[in-house]
Write a protein that holds these residues in place. Structure first.
Motif, PDB file in Angstrom:
ATOM      1  N   TYR A 128      36.638  -2.486 -27.622  1.00 55.54           N
ATOM      2  CA  TYR A 128      36.001  -1.987 -28.848  1.00 55.54           C
ATOM      3  C   TYR A 128      36.312  -0.507 -29.068  1.00 55.54           C
ATOM      4  O   TYR A 128      36.734  -0.105 -30.160  1.00 55.54           O
TER       5      TYR A 128
ATOM      6  N   GLY B 160      39.865   0.223 -29.936  1.00 52.49           N
ATOM      7  CA  GLY B 160      40.086  -0.087 -31.351  1.00 52.49           C
ATOM      8  C   GLY B 160      39.674   1.063 -32.253  1.00 52.49           C
ATOM      9  O   GLY B 160      40.378   1.413 -33.214  1.00 52.49           O
ATOM     10  N   ARG B 161      38.547   1.696 -31.960  1.00 53.55           N
ATOM     11  CA  ARG B 161      38.094   2.833 -32.763  1.00 53.55           C
ATOM     12  C   ARG B 161      39.092   3.987 -32.691  1.00 53.55           C
ATOM     13  O   ARG B 161      39.398   4.631 -33.690  1.00 53.55           O
TER      14      ARG B 161
ATOM     15  N   ASP C  10      42.447  -5.088 -31.104  1.00 51.87           N
ATOM     16  CA  ASP C  10      41.468  -4.803 -30.056  1.00 51.87           C
ATOM     17  C   ASP C  10      40.093  -5.381 -30.398  1.00 51.87           C
ATOM     18  O   ASP C  10      39.393  -5.900 -29.528  1.00 51.87           O
ATOM     19  N   TYR C  11      39.695  -5.286 -31.665  1.00 50.30           N
ATOM     20  CA  TYR C  11      38.410  -5.868 -32.056  1.00 50.30           C
ATOM     21  C   TYR C  11      38.450  -7.393 -31.888  1.00 50.30           C
ATOM     22  O   TYR C  11      37.455  -8.009 -31.472  1.00 50.30           O
ATOM     23  N   ASP C  12      39.610  -7.995 -32.184  1.00 52.71           N
ATOM     24  CA  ASP C  12      39.765  -9.443 -31.966  1.00 52.71           C
ATOM     25  C   ASP C  12      39.512  -9.785 -30.501  1.00 52.71           C
ATOM     26  O   ASP C  12      38.820 -10.767 -30.173  1.00 52.71           O
TER      27      ASP C  12
ATOM     28  N   ALA D 275      31.581  -4.851 -33.484  1.00 49.40           N
ATOM     29  CA  ALA D 275      33.016  -5.141 -33.524  1.00 49.40           C
ATOM     30  C   ALA D 275      33.393  -5.788 -34.858  1.00 49.40           C
ATOM     31  O   ALA D 275      34.455  -5.490 -35.425  1.00 49.40           O
ATOM     32  N   TYR D 276      32.532  -6.666 -35.384  1.00 45.55           N
ATOM     33  CA  TYR D 276      32.788  -7.223 -36.716  1.00 45.55           C
ATOM     34  C   TYR D 276      32.774  -6.104 -37.757  1.00 45.55           C
ATOM     35  O   TYR D 276      33.638  -6.048 -38.647  1.00 45.55           O
TER      36      TYR D 276
ATOM     37  N   SER E 177      33.356  -2.864 -37.359  1.00 44.65           N
ATOM     38  CA  SER E 177      34.524  -1.994 -37.220  1.00 44.65           C
ATOM     39  C   SER E 177      35.807  -2.694 -37.641  1.00 44.65           C
ATOM     40  O   SER E 177      36.692  -2.081 -38.236  1.00 44.65           O
ATOM     41  N   ARG E 178      35.913  -3.995 -37.356  1.00 46.37           N
ATOM     42  CA  ARG E 178      37.100  -4.730 -37.816  1.00 46.37           C
ATOM     43  C   ARG E 178      37.114  -4.786 -39.336  1.00 46.37           C
ATOM     44  O   ARG E 178      38.171  -4.679 -39.965  1.00 46.37           O
TER      45      ARG E 178
ATOM     46  N   ASP F 289      33.949 -10.020 -42.505  1.00 39.81           N
ATOM     47  CA  ASP F 289      33.530  -9.436 -41.223  1.00 39.81           C
ATOM     48  C   ASP F 289      32.158  -8.791 -41.329  1.00 39.81           C
ATOM     49  O   ASP F 289      31.341  -8.893 -40.403  1.00 39.81           O
TER      50      ASP F 289
END
Length: 578
Positions: free
Chosen positions: A376, A379-380, A394-396, A408-409, A411-412, A428
């Protein structure tokens, strides 16, 4: 197996030679014993032969069914799953498929020396990083029937820290899936039988590892106060273990009182300072926590824990450079410290050093490929480096391990928003809100995506919900003002921007949006005043320059308008296309 060790130092030297990561340990008082579950041993002893998988599975089903029929599945006000019930049964002496390990090598050594001084003991060390051999029991697995885990060609690792004080104190890990673990899967070291008592004393004196600490639950307490146990006034050590017990129960104030008493009796003992620092941190006394970690490190500069936890406290206080320095020291002492890499990466991310942060998250994931938070946060960092596609990947991965991770949803969704995939972003944000119906940022972000698609009423509805969840969230008022202006509600837009600025006078976006609404209402002078303030707060606000140019043009100030348009295009050339 090498020659039996006779001291703690010899054992520590052996552990440093071990290969593999995510090691778990098991101490056994008899070196001849196999690494097998108590259920496997029980059946073997009863039937005279190791049980084949169907017999082993049938035993586990019968054990769980019998316990359930007696009402034992209902524990502490909740219905336990198969795994949770098995952990309770194992804790109370039943023979189950769970094999006890610990993440602390010295605790395993204590168990190897616990009894049978006439016999050599042994400590088993097993690396659990192989995804082909091992799987982690996640929260999503807890409800599964036990047969879904057994004899599937894998071993499962489970850390049920929420079940009892004893499990926490012993840093317990359950390994299961097969009745017996073959020797090829682990390394072992023998412990000299005649050295057991000396090693136990050394573990107690140097590391605070003793029976009253490891068995700090109700049963352990009762046995330690049996009629045949000697009685004496509380010592520094007694107060320390009392503090540990309060600590594990979440009574941090009483824990601190007990640590105070321990320190008063023995100011040279590291453990009470370290634990008191952790308790103070939990209670929000970060400066007090740092002072205690300082003291612990003054007494023992080679102790990894105080460096790491002092770094956490410094991070909370905004001292990110100090936090990084402490994480550096922790990693110098323990290069396998996964959480130290992760938290150092977070501190670097906050400081804007995203590339170095990613390198730390990479290392954390190399050591623990199932570290959800590291995916997570990497990904950020990737998103902030302008790599939304990498961030989404990365969020996936984080969501593959934890499908209920709302952030995570969210941020995605933001990464998809950046890519112009507003429908994907909304999907998301929907999932994030399903996971957390009070998720203010998700409502706010979904409103912004709807606004981009021209659904201004839908956007306002989401902003309304965000305001219900948090009336002090200035950004939502700013965004709702923009959506209201886009739908023609200029007075409503101005009212929202006023509210945003009352909460955050530095919100340059609110000034820009309010200026836009004033301009639409025929107040170019008022609009220019707001654009001036927006530009003062953010000299790179291209929209404010551009719209101020329009307002000046409407007032006949052609030269001023041209100057503002030129500044706007210099900051954001794409405005020329609009």
């Amino acid at each position: 197996m090498s020659e039996p060790i006779k001291s703690v130092e010899e054992f520590i030297a052996w552990t440093k030679q071990l290969e593999g990561i995510l090691l778990v340990y098991r101490g056994m008082t008899n070196a001849a014993w196999e690494v097998e579950s108590s259920a496997h041993l029980r059946i073997k002893e009863s039937q005279g032969t190791p049980p084949p998988p169907p017999v082993f599975q049938n035993y586990m089903k019968q054990l769980l069914n019998s316990a359930g029929l007696r009402g034992f599945r209902e524990r502490q006000g909740k219905s336990h799953s198969d795994l949770e019930l098995l952990a309770e049964l194992q804790h109370n002496g039943a023979a189950t498929c769970l094999i006890d390990f610990t993440t602390n090598a010295l605790i395993a050594l204590w168990f190897a020396c616990r009894e049978k001084p006439q016999e050599a003991g042994k400590v088993v060390a097993m690396a659990t990083d192989s995804s082909e051999r091992f799987a982690i029991v996640g929260y999503q697995d807890l409800g599964k029937a036990i047969e879904e885990f057994l004899d599937k060609g894998k071993l499962w690792k489970w850390e049920p820290s929420h079940l009892s004080n004893r499990i926490v104190a012993q840093q317990s890990v359950f390994v299961f899936g097969e009745g017996k673990i073959g020797e090829r899967h682990y390394k072992a070291i023998k412990v000299n039988g005649s050295s057991k008592e000396k090693i136990r004393e050394e573990l107690k004196e140097r590391f605070g590892i003793a029976e009253q600490y490891l068995f700090s639950d109700f049963t352990g307490f009762a046995l330690s106060n049996a009629y045949d146990r000697p009685y004496s006034d509380y010592t520094a050590e007694d107060y320390f273990y009392l503090g540990v017990t309060f600590h594990q129960q979440g009574d941090y104030k009483r824990a601190i009182d007990s640590y105070d008493q321990s320190i008063a009796l023995d100011p040279q003992n590291v453990g009470p300072y370290y634990n008191r620092g952790i308790a103070k941190h939990v209670l929000g006394d970060y400066q007090g926590a740092i002072a205690d970690f300082d003291k612990a490190l003054a007494l023992d500069p080679q102790n990894v824990g105080p460096y790491y936890n002092r770094g956490i406290a410094k991070h909370v206080l905004g001292d990110y450079q100090g936090a990084i320095a402490d994480f550096d020291k922790a990693l110098a002492l323990d290069p396998q410290y996964v959480e130290a890499y992760h938290n150092r990466g977070i501190a670097k991310h906050v400081l804007g050093d995203h590339r170095s942060a990613i390198a730390d998250f990479d290392k954390a994931l190399e050591l623990n490929p199932q570290y959800v938070e590291a995916y997570y946060n990497r990904g950020r960092a990737k998103r902030n480096l302008g790599d939304p596609q990498g961030a989404i990947a990365d969020y996936d991965q984080a969501l593959a391990f934890n499908p209920q991770l709302a952030k995570a949803y969210n941020s995605r969704g933001r990464a998809k928003h950046i890519l112009g995939d507003y429908l994907g972003a909304i999907a998301d944000y929907d999932r994030a809100i399903e996971c957390n119906p009070q998720y203010v940022e998700a409502y706010n972000n979904r409103g912004s995506a709807k606004n981009e698609l021209g659904d201004h009423q839908g956007a306002v509805a989401d902003y309304d919900r965000a305001v219900e969840c948090n009336p002090q969230y200035a950004e939502v008022y700013t965004n709702r003002g923009a959506a209201k202006r886009a739908s023609g509600d200029y007075p409503g837009a101005i009212a929202d921007c006023n509210q945003a600025l009352a909460l955050d006078p530095q919100d340059f976006g609110a000034y820009t949006n309010r200026g836009n609404a004033k301009n639409e209402l025929g107040d170019p002078q008022g609009a220019i005043a707001d654009y001036n303030k927006a530009i003062e707060l953010n000299p790179q606000d291209a929209i404010a320059y551009y719209n101020r140019g329009i307002a000046k043009h409407d007032l006949g100030d052609v030269v001023g308008a041209k100057e503002d348009f030129a500044k706007a295009f210099a900051i954001n050339p794409s405005l020329k296309k609009d």
